[in-house]
Structure formats: C-alpha cells, structure tokens
Design an enzyme around this catalytic site. Structure first.
Site, PDB file in Angstrom:
ATOM      1  N   ASP A  60      -4.221 -22.513  33.562  1.00 24.97           N
ATOM      2  CA  ASP A  60      -4.195 -22.671  32.108  1.00 24.97           C
ATOM      3  C   ASP A  60      -2.743 -22.933  31.721  1.00 24.97           C
ATOM      4  OD1 ASP A  60      -3.994 -22.203  29.329  1.00 24.97           O
ATOM      5  OD2 ASP A  60      -5.722 -20.863  29.373  1.00 24.97           O
ATOM      6  N   TYR A 152      -4.081 -29.411  15.241  1.00 27.64           N
ATOM      7  CA  TYR A 152      -3.864 -30.515  16.191  1.00 27.64           C
ATOM      8  C   TYR A 152      -2.665 -31.353  15.759  1.00 27.64           C
ATOM      9  CZ  TYR A 152      -5.050 -34.482  19.263  1.00 27.64           C
ATOM     10  OH  TYR A 152      -5.036 -35.480  20.208  1.00 27.64           O
ATOM     11  N   THR A 187     -12.986 -41.026  25.587  1.00 25.22           N
ATOM     12  CA  THR A 187     -12.975 -39.912  26.553  1.00 25.22           C
ATOM     13  C   THR A 187     -13.965 -38.852  26.064  1.00 25.22           C
ATOM     14  OG1 THR A 187     -11.342 -38.560  25.383  1.00 25.22           O
ATOM     15  CG2 THR A 187     -10.469 -40.236  26.887  1.00 25.22           C
TER      16      THR A 187
END
Ligand code: NAP
Length: 271
Positions: A60, A152, A187
């Site tokens: 991670d 984001y 994607t």
C-alpha cells in the site's frame, strides 16, 4: 531500447495505466518492479510480460514501511540500481468538501499525494547514484476543478507541486521529476466514473466516453498505452533536460474554456 539496463518501480501496475506503463518500459528495455495492493492484479499483469523482466511486490503506497519494502525489492531486482520511479497508483472518491466522507478525503490524500512522497523519498538514495527520473501521474483534475471531486482534484494538484518542489530540491543530484496530466483514458477507474454520466444521460459506457470527449479537440478518449508512451519519454534520456514539467496528455481538453462551447457546432463535432 532506450531504457536498456535501467530498473523501474511502477505503482498501481496491476491495472489500467500502470499496467500499460510497465509493458511500455519493458518494451523499451527496462526491468520493472510492479507495485500495488492486490497480488492477483499484479500477477495478471506479470503473466503477460516477458520472463525475467518484471517482479511483483504487493504494498500500500500510503504505508511507509510497505513502501520501503517495495523499494528494497526493486533495488534487489535491479542488481543494486533503481533508475525510474512512476507514481501512478491513485483513487478518486466522489464528493464536495461539504458532503465527502472525512475518511475518504484522508485516504485520497494518503494514496494520491503522501504515497508518491513516501515512494520517492525511499527511492531518492538509489536514484541519486545514477541520475534517476521520477514521473508522477497527476490528472487534468490537478489543474482544473471538477464537479464533486474535491479530494481527487486537491490531491492531484498537490502532486503537481510535489513534482516541482522535488525537481528544485534534487536537481543538483541529477534527478529529474516530471508530472503527466492525463485526460479521459479508458481504464477500470474511468469506466466506473462513466456510471455517473450514464445515470444522467442514459446509454452505456461507450456512449458515455463519446459524450465526455465530444467537445474536446481530439474528440475521443485515449488508450492507456498513449499515456505510457509519454511516461517512457519522460523517464528516458531523450528527456535529459526536462525537469519540473507538467505535461498534459488530454487530447487538448484543457485548452478550452467552458464558455467557448456556446460557439461549438456540436453536431459537426460528432461527425
Ligand atoms: P485503475 O485501473 O483504478 O488503477 C489504479 C491502480 O492503483 C490500481 O492498480 C490499484 O491497485 C492501485 N492502487 C490504488 N490504491 C493503492 C494503494 N493504496 N497502494 C498501492 N496501489 C494502489 O485506474 P487508472 O485509470 O489506471 O489510474 C491510474 C492513475 O491515472 C491514477 O493515479 C489516476 O488518478 C490517473 N488518471 C486516470 C485517468 C483516467 O481517465 N483513467 C485520468 C487522469 C488520471 P490495487 O487496488 O490492487 O492497489
């Protein structure tokens, strides 16, 4: 084979853009350490790569100890050298600053911004030896606000400044840092994003991709290999005097101000 003899670490290499970057760096001669959380996704990418050219390490990127382990694996795989780092792993939780979940906000910053810092920090002692290159995958959303995508956009904007800050701080060590800002690339992540477009406009994933790219100059979304090609250039000696650059690979979408759309013949744009 402009990356012959080089070793790279690519995060988020199990799917989408990261997998395409790994394929391209290997095609250009590099050996690649594929990093991500899901071993199954990494193994899927690995099986289509030439034998001996890649290795996987599940980690991670927001966990400093796990990141240190991934960098160790990459350096061992590279017989003591690490030349290229591609910080590609990312997540995109939805929400405004009023309604986003605080845990999701923290997670986005941890993966999209702190993660690249941790990976880069662990890699710098190795990159310094050979004059390395770091390529950070930001987004058009790092340069333009996007409805209900606060964490984001903020994290991707931060990644651009992380790139430029590191380019300044480590230029004397011969390390180059550049960022790529993709537009819509097909994607798993963007296919998921298209669900919101489908909810509003109907249709399917294909028509949603057509709709989001309709008013952009190139009028299409891209294949992950088109981002991988830009990354391979920035990682290579062909870009030996390029550092601190923020390169859009978005079909020209960020050239346009939304007010210009009133001047567009949308029917013509669709033909
Ligand atoms: P994707 O297929 O969802 O890939 C994201 C990758 O990141 C996955 O392989 C995921 O693997 C990995 N990842 C997520 N969290 C992680 C963590 N904490 N630690 C390690 N790995 C982690 O999406 P994509 O479209 O290829 O996105 C790749 C990058 O491009 C992202 O940074 C994204 O923001 C950026 N981007 C994409 C687009 C687009 O249109 N697709 C546009 C602009 C920018 P695991 O879940 O196995 O960890």
């Amino acid at each position: 084979m402009r990356l012959e003899g080089k070793t790279a670490l690519v995060t988020g290499a199990g799917t989408g853009i990261g997998a395409a970057i790994a394929r391209r760096l290997i095609a250009d001669g590099a050996r690649v350490c594929l990093v991500g959380r899901r071993q199954s996704a990494l193994a899927h990418t690995l099986q289509e790569l030439p034998d001996g050219k890649a290795i996987t390490h599940d980690a991670d990127v927001s966990d400093a100890d796990a990141v240190a382990g991934a960098v160790r694996t990459a350096v061992e795989f590279g017989d003591g050298r690490l030349d290229i780092v591609v910080n590609n792993a990312g997540i995109g939780p939805v929400g405004t600053i009023e309604d986003c979940d605080l845990a999701e906000w923290d997670q986005a910053l941890a993966v999209n911004l702190t993660g690249p810092m941790l990976v880069t920090r662990a890699a710098i002692p190795h990159l310094r030896r050979g004059g390395g290159a770091v390529v950070n995958i930001s987004s058009v959303a790092g340069r333009r606000a996007f409805p209900s995508l606060a964490a984001y956009c903020v994290s991707k904007a931060g990644l651009i400044m992380l790139t430029q800050q590191a380019a300044v701080d480590f230029g004397a060590d011969g390390i180059r840092f550049n960022a790529v800002c993709p537009g819509w690339i097909r994607t798993p992540m963007s296919e998921q994003d298209m669900q919101a477009v489908i909810e509003i406009h109907g249709g399917d994933v294909d028509s949603a991709f057509a709709l989001v790219s309709r008013d952009t100059p190139l009028q299409r979304v891209a294949d992950p290999s088109e981002i991988a090609a830009v990354v391979a250039f920035l990682a290579s000696d062909d870009a030996s005097f390029v550092s601190g650059e923020v390169m859009a690979a978005d079909g020209g979408s960020t050239l346009l101000d939304v007010s210009t759309l009133a001047f567009y013949d949308r029917a013509a744009a669709l033909t």
